[in-house]
Scaffold this active site. Structure first.
Site, PDB file in Angstrom:
ATOM      1  N   PHE A   1       0.845  -1.203   0.000  1.00  7.10           N
ATOM      2  CA  PHE A   1       0.000   0.000   0.000  1.00  7.10           C
ATOM      3  C   PHE A   1       0.875   1.246   0.000  1.00  7.10           C
ATOM      4  O   PHE A   1       1.794   1.367   0.807  1.00  7.10           O
ATOM      5  CB  PHE A   1      -0.917   0.022   1.231  1.00  7.10           C
TER       6      PHE A   1
ATOM      7  N   ASP B   1       9.147   2.541   1.588  1.00  6.71           N
ATOM      8  CA  ASP B   1       7.998   3.297   2.079  1.00  6.71           C
ATOM      9  C   ASP B   1       7.860   3.018   3.575  1.00  6.71           C
ATOM     10  O   ASP B   1       7.367   1.967   3.981  1.00  6.71           O
ATOM     11  CB  ASP B   1       6.740   2.861   1.314  1.00  6.71           C
TER      12      ASP B   1
ATOM     13  N   LYS C   1       2.595   9.289   8.583  1.00  2.45           N
ATOM     14  CA  LYS C   1       1.900   8.887   9.826  1.00  2.45           C
ATOM     15  C   LYS C   1       2.546   9.388  11.123  1.00  2.45           C
ATOM     16  O   LYS C   1       2.256  10.478  11.566  1.00  2.45           O
ATOM     17  CB  LYS C   1       1.725   7.368   9.825  1.00  2.45           C
TER      18      LYS C   1
HETATM   19  C1  LIG Z   1      -0.874   5.193   5.305  1.00  8.93           C
HETATM   20  C2  LIG Z   1       0.149   4.819   4.299  1.00  8.93           C
HETATM   21  C3  LIG Z   1       0.363   5.588   3.139  1.00  8.93           C
HETATM   22  C4  LIG Z   1      -0.506   6.779   2.798  1.00  8.93           C
HETATM   23  O1  LIG Z   1      -0.368   7.817   3.702  1.00  8.93           O
HETATM   24  P1  LIG Z   1      -1.473   8.992   3.689  1.00  8.93           P
HETATM   25  O2  LIG Z   1      -0.978   9.945   4.741  1.00  8.93           O
HETATM   26  O3  LIG Z   1      -2.774   8.355   4.032  1.00  8.93           O
HETATM   27  O4  LIG Z   1      -1.472   9.578   2.345  1.00  8.93           O
HETATM   28  C5  LIG Z   1       1.371   5.220   2.293  1.00  8.93           C
HETATM   29  N1  LIG Z   1       2.140   4.148   2.545  1.00  8.93           N
HETATM   30  C6  LIG Z   1       1.972   3.377   3.636  1.00  8.93           C
HETATM   31  C7  LIG Z   1       2.865   2.213   3.869  1.00  8.93           C
HETATM   32  C8  LIG Z   1       0.954   3.681   4.543  1.00  8.93           C
HETATM   33  O5  LIG Z   1       0.749   2.896   5.606  1.00  8.93           O
END
Ligand SMILES: *Cc1c(COP(=O)(O)O)cnc(C)c1O
Length: 413
Positions: free
Chosen positions: A150, A235, A264
């Site tokens: 994700f 990420d 986050k």
């Molecule tokens: C939550 C998340 C995102 C997206 O972050 P947003 O602040 O919601 O745009 C991207 N990558 C990972 C791994 C995430 O957990």
């Protein structure tokens, strides 16, 4: 319990609730929401309109690193907002510089770009990889990403995401993402061609249900990147800022990524994200990248407050002790109720629920004053504030036990 004090002050008057219910129609319905109106948060607890207290193991979706409304962030916001709220992105400000410096000092990276959400930081990473491919690899632009991974909800990051449910949405997607099965080196190597610029992954796939990358796979990926001249993009939007028990998750894997994204937990509840890069990869030219709110001093001050707390000598050891305690407690519960696997690192932990619906457990637990998340049909995810205590974990387990016992009775009765 101190956390339950003054619950009467946490009530919302009935008239206001009726008004709030009327106003719902003006909010785009993008997710099902329970009829709860949280209006007070304190440490590990949230309070609804009736004053009922909920022990919160979701914490704004793994965001509130120090819990709800921590004093450090209150103070940083107050002081910075009295000083300067926003000079604009084309000027330096001190909190922005301090944040970039701290992040680089504690990582393998040399430069930072700040944005407002994880998706935006990842979008920046994708652009940077394409720019690098254009400048240094004959226009290579493809990025290999992983099934069930994700990366966000902008069009490019949805295109990079490996969630099955995203596949049919908003076609045509952004071109140039090749998805391969996670933890499979052969499939990854087969996907490399002369147009590949980068490999992008989460080291623990959070939204997929807390699925860690295998250490050998990650080592091999790094070697693969060296061999084919590819950038390694990690990420860490969910795993960064000590969530998995080291400041950054890549440190567990003993690798040196080229690019990392954070989001986050960085702002401890406030919207700030970061794109970090090694100097030799950093290749944006003036005009390639920007954003009106980027590096605004109030969000940076909040992030600085989070980092100065997380970097205190006892902070990460404490959270690792709590990780061990939480996982042990969940394993006992799993045995007691014949549930499944407990896994995860640090305070990003999952429990497989076997034949019981994870969503049903989440609902039932809420009745007992416990907020949990179910990333899929058979997984519960625990992402408490990193300041959680043994007492909080005991309380959570007790409430979860009640919820499970109640569901079991319903199913048998
Ligand atoms: C939550 C998340 C995102 C997206 O972050 P947003 O602040 O919601 O745009 C991207 N990558 C990972 C791994 C995430 O957990």
């Amino acid at each position: 319990m101190t956390t339950l004090k003054n619950t009467m002050n946490h009530k919302i008057p009935n008239g206001k609730i009726d008004a709030a219910m009327n106003m719902q129609q003006h909010l785009m319905p993008i997710t099902p929401r329970p009829e709860l109106y949280f209006h007070k948060g304190e440490g590990h607890y949230l309070y609804d309109q009736t004053g009922k207290a909920y022990l919160d193991l979701v914490q704004g979706w793994a965001v509130n690193t120090l819990g709800h409304s921590p004093e450090q962030i209150q103070k940083a916001l107050l002081e910075q907002s009295q000083q300067l709220i926003n000079p604009g992105p084309a000027f330096y400000n001190l909190p922005m510089l301090e944040l970039a410096h701290t992040l680089c000092q504690h990582s393998v990276f040399d430069q930072a770009f700040f944005a407002n959400s994880g998706a935006e930081a990842n979008e920046g990473a994708i652009k940077l990889a394409r720019k690098w491919g254009q400048k240094h690899k004959q226009g290579a632009y493809k990025i290999i990403t992983f099934e069930k991974g994700f990366h966000g909800r902008t069009l490019a990051t949805m295109s990079a995401t490996g969630k099955d449910s995203f596949a049919p949405l908003f076609e045509p997607k952004v071109n140039g993402f090749k998805k391969v099965p996670f933890n499979q080196l052969g499939a990854t190597e087969s996907a490399v061609d002369s147009n590949t610029a980068a490999i992008m992954l989460e080291l623990v796939q959070g939204e997929a249900g807390v699925i860690p990358a295998d250490p050998d796979f990650v080592q091999d990926l790094q070697a693969l990147c060296k061999k084919h001249n590819l950038l390694l993009i990690i990420d860490e939007v969910q795993t960064g800022i000590a969530r998995t028990g080291s400041l950054f998750s890549y440190q567990h894997y003993n690798i040196q990524p080229d690019i990392m994204t954070l989001g986050k937990g960085l702002g401890g509840g406030l919207p700030i994200s970061a794109l970090l890069v090694k100097k030799e990869i950093s290749c944006f030219e003036y005009g390639d990248q920007g954003g009106t709110f980027n590096g605004n001093p109030v969000m940076c001050a909040a992030a600085n407050a989070v980092l100065s707390t997380v970097l205190l000598p006892d902070f990460i050891p404490h959270l690792n002790t709590m990780s061990f305690y939480l996982k042990n407690s969940l394993e006992e519960l799993s045995t007691e109720f014949s549930l499944g696997d407990v896994r995860g690192k640090g305070l990003l932990v999952a429990l497989d629920t076997g034949s019981i619906s994870a969503a049903a457990i989440v609902e039932q637990a809420r009745e007992y004053g416990l907020l949990l998340n179910a990333p899929n049909l058979q997984t519960l995810r625990f992402m408490p504030a990193l300041t959680i205590t043994e007492l909080d974990i005991d309380t959570a387990i007790e409430r979860l036990r009640h919820a499970l016992a109640n569901l079991k009775t319903q199913r048998c009765g």
